[in-house]
Scaffold this active site. Sequence first.
Site, PDB file in Angstrom:
ATOM      1  N   CYS A 226       0.831  -1.204   0.000  1.00 18.20           N
ATOM      2  CA  CYS A 226       0.000   0.000   0.000  1.00 18.20           C
ATOM      3  C   CYS A 226       0.864   1.251   0.000  1.00 18.20           C
ATOM      4  O   CYS A 226       1.990   1.265   0.482  1.00 18.20           O
ATOM      5  CB  CYS A 226      -0.931   0.010   1.204  1.00 18.20           C
ATOM      6  SG  CYS A 226      -0.084   0.084   2.796  1.00 18.20           S
ATOM      7  N   CYS A 340      -4.028  11.182 -26.173  1.00 19.26           N
ATOM      8  CA  CYS A 340      -4.389  10.457 -27.392  1.00 19.26           C
ATOM      9  C   CYS A 340      -5.598  11.088 -28.074  1.00 19.26           C
ATOM     10  O   CYS A 340      -5.746  10.991 -29.298  1.00 19.26           O
ATOM     11  CB  CYS A 340      -4.652   8.988 -27.089  1.00 19.26           C
ATOM     12  SG  CYS A 340      -5.804   8.718 -25.725  1.00 19.26           S
ATOM     13  N   HIS A 812      -8.729   5.240 -24.169  1.00 12.29           N
ATOM     14  CA  HIS A 812      -7.731   5.510 -25.207  1.00 12.29           C
ATOM     15  C   HIS A 812      -8.440   5.780 -26.531  1.00 12.29           C
ATOM     16  O   HIS A 812      -9.493   5.196 -26.816  1.00 12.29           O
ATOM     17  CB  HIS A 812      -6.790   4.312 -25.329  1.00 12.29           C
ATOM     18  CG  HIS A 812      -5.681   4.499 -26.314  1.00 12.29           C
ATOM     19  ND1 HIS A 812      -4.779   5.541 -26.231  1.00 12.29           N
ATOM     20  CD2 HIS A 812      -5.318   3.788 -27.408  1.00 12.29           C
ATOM     21  CE1 HIS A 812      -3.908   5.457 -27.229  1.00 12.29           C
ATOM     22  NE2 HIS A 812      -4.216   4.397 -27.957  1.00 12.29           N
TER      23      HIS A 812
END
Length: 852
Positions: A226, A340, A812
């Site tokens: 963690c 993108c 994306h």
Amino acid sequence: MQRAALFRGGDAQMAAGDLGELLVPYMPTIRVPKSGDRVYKMECAFSYDSPDSEGGLYVCMNTFLGFGREHIERHYRKTGQCVYLHLKRHVVEKVPGASGGALPKRRNAKLFLDLETSSDLNSDDFEYEDEAKLIIFPDHYEISLPNIEELPALVTIACDALLSAKSPYRKQEPDSWEEELQASKHAKTLVQLDNGVRIPPSGWKCSKCDLRENLWLNLTDGSVLCGKWFFDGSGGNGHAMEHYKETGYPLAVKLGTITPDGADVYSFDEEEPVLDPHIAKHLAHFGIDMLQMQVTENGLRDNDIKPRVSEWEVIQEAGVKLKPMYGPGYTGMKNLGNSCYLNAVMQAIFSIPEFQRAYVGNLPRIFDYSPLDPTQDFNTQMAKLGHGLLSGQYSKPPMKSELIEQVMKEEHKPQHNGISPRMFKAFISKGHPEFSSNRQQDAQEFFLHLINLVERNPVGSENPSDVFRFLVEERTQCCQSRKVRYTERVDYIMQLPVAMEAATNKDELIAYELKRREAEAARRPLPELVRAKIPFSACLQAFSEPSNVEDFWSSALQAKSAGVKTSRFASFPEYLVVQIKKFTFGLDWIPKKLDVSIDMPDFLDISHLRARGLQPGEEELPDIAPPIVIPDDPKALDIDESSVMQLAEMGFPLEACRKAVYYTGNLGAEVAFNWIIAHMEEPDFAEPLVIPAFGEVASSGAAALGAVGLDNQPPEEMVAIIISMGFQRNLAIQALKATNNNLERALEWIFSHPDPEEESDPALDTMDMENHANANILAETGSEGPRIKDGPGRYELFGFISHMGTSTMSGHYVCHLRKEGRWVIYNDLRVCASERPPKDLGYIYFYHRIPS
């Protein structure tokens, strides 16, 4: 500091007096970079040349702008600046040791430029060397550095400060683009233990405390631990940091952020988020295939709730050997971290001849007449990007293997593969709360943002964005009186609804849903996905059908009534952009995406959607505005508590939800949600709602009374709401002023005034257009009306942008374009011939009109 050491020592080449006398005439022009100065030492303002390029980079010692070899003379002629710092990175063969092999690896003291290193370079035989020298124009006199004893102190300090300057794209303001991530120094040489550790696709927990959130995978030994309050602000017990202190293993990746587009990587040693250019290889060591991973809010893979063959694989044509494409028009673009969406849109834009002619065709004129700071000029940066994509200069095939060794022995000349749109993104996103961030964005919203900038910055006699413009005729009918009103507005995108009810495979969908629920209940692998198959004709029909008008006020009845609206094309554009409205809100108001397959046609005919205007027998609604109601006490305004609770259930603070509903005029949770997104970074976001007293400047009552003067600006909250819907700031202010700050009527005013006159007050600009000589806004009104390129409504598909992921806030984007008779896939830096273009899974489609 390594770079500072550049000027500590060196052999004398000239007498100190000679160098001092040589530089005396230019001393007034040499500046030391101050805090706030942007130093462009890694990229040319007019091209994508860098110190890695064959000619290196020239940095002006006065303006701190960088120029490639082809553009340095232009800057010298325009400004008269004579002194430049020339930066060049060389790749040289390592000096052999006594045994004949290369000397042992050591820290390279000859590197002082923050440049990415090539993974193709054999680090055992070759190494980088950085070179810096002063160049004095026009005689190109060179002064090699270091020369600390010979150079005047001011020059030495200026050179050292320039080389030590941070990236010009670093975070300047709380809401601006965060500092660009740098590649970790450990990425290339990271040692991974061969301990047999394999990371499961889900069900992770900290190996020390069983925590299941904010988990980090150490890339050296595969430990899952963690985090603490670093990088993403999430809490934890700090076991990942403790592990680093015990072992010294420097890099960790956050589980749940791994996608085919990258992942969040943190360097404990460098104490900052970093890029890992080899992340795919490092993850594969532990059995993680990036292509199969998708980010989720709960840290689970989308594959845990989705099929084995996902849209990520289909859209990116995974599993198919794709042939790389090189040359003009086949240049890739680097992903800067969730950029993108920008890459996909710009590839499509510069495949259009009108944009090619406007910017690349006019490149010499644009560059010659650019302002003193070309990095802050829209047309210059558009021309630079267009030339970078279309010239082929940055898209060259790799050298044949038998020639590499021969060339390397002399000097390694790196092949440019793609361009990095850092400067372009930094400028066009300036001042925009979303695009200036590193978060994923909606490609459709960015397309409209870009078109807005093209409109605001005319180049030449024609505006290239005109090819997308068309007029929409909206027919609104009062259902009770049957009277109608016709209005026209300008648009750039045809938005098609997804007709889910028209799915042709309903039986399969029902069966899949039953199997999916059974598998989830029994914790078995999920069945293979069955997508809804929607006929394109059904979506087109849904677009043409009437829709209800919420809260319609009928001027015929002088009261609210039921109303319906239909939309038709008053003109057809040269290029038709079609958006499939896949993104919507669920019952919990969380944005979600409809995963559907639509049989988009290669040839499209929408001639039947041509507007017809007022028909015989139709009676127009009277041109009467709704009455203005001024409340006796604004504090008495009711707040829709149901909308407040809907927003609060999404996790937003209660007081923020109350403010959102109040400032959006009780128009519903969706509009209030937009207000929250636009204001959630403000320091008083969660403070209790304070309703202005009647008569205050900010109150709607004051505006309704017709107050005049500079202080009579519409409330910023209402302006922000309209801007968040995609309209320009000046249009929002104009609409609110025209409707006495009534938000609902202001929206109606915008749609009924498609071409309002632009205001010339620079305070209304959403972007700082300093130094831009051509920043005048084209007026769209006049005797000739709006600029349109009307013609037949028959089109042919030439490109589409696809989205992978569950919402516009993640995932994306990939672009497919038809060039030279075949489809090509543009996936950031990767440009290949497409074998299976997924035309049925696209999000935005680009059609070109077929000549009659």
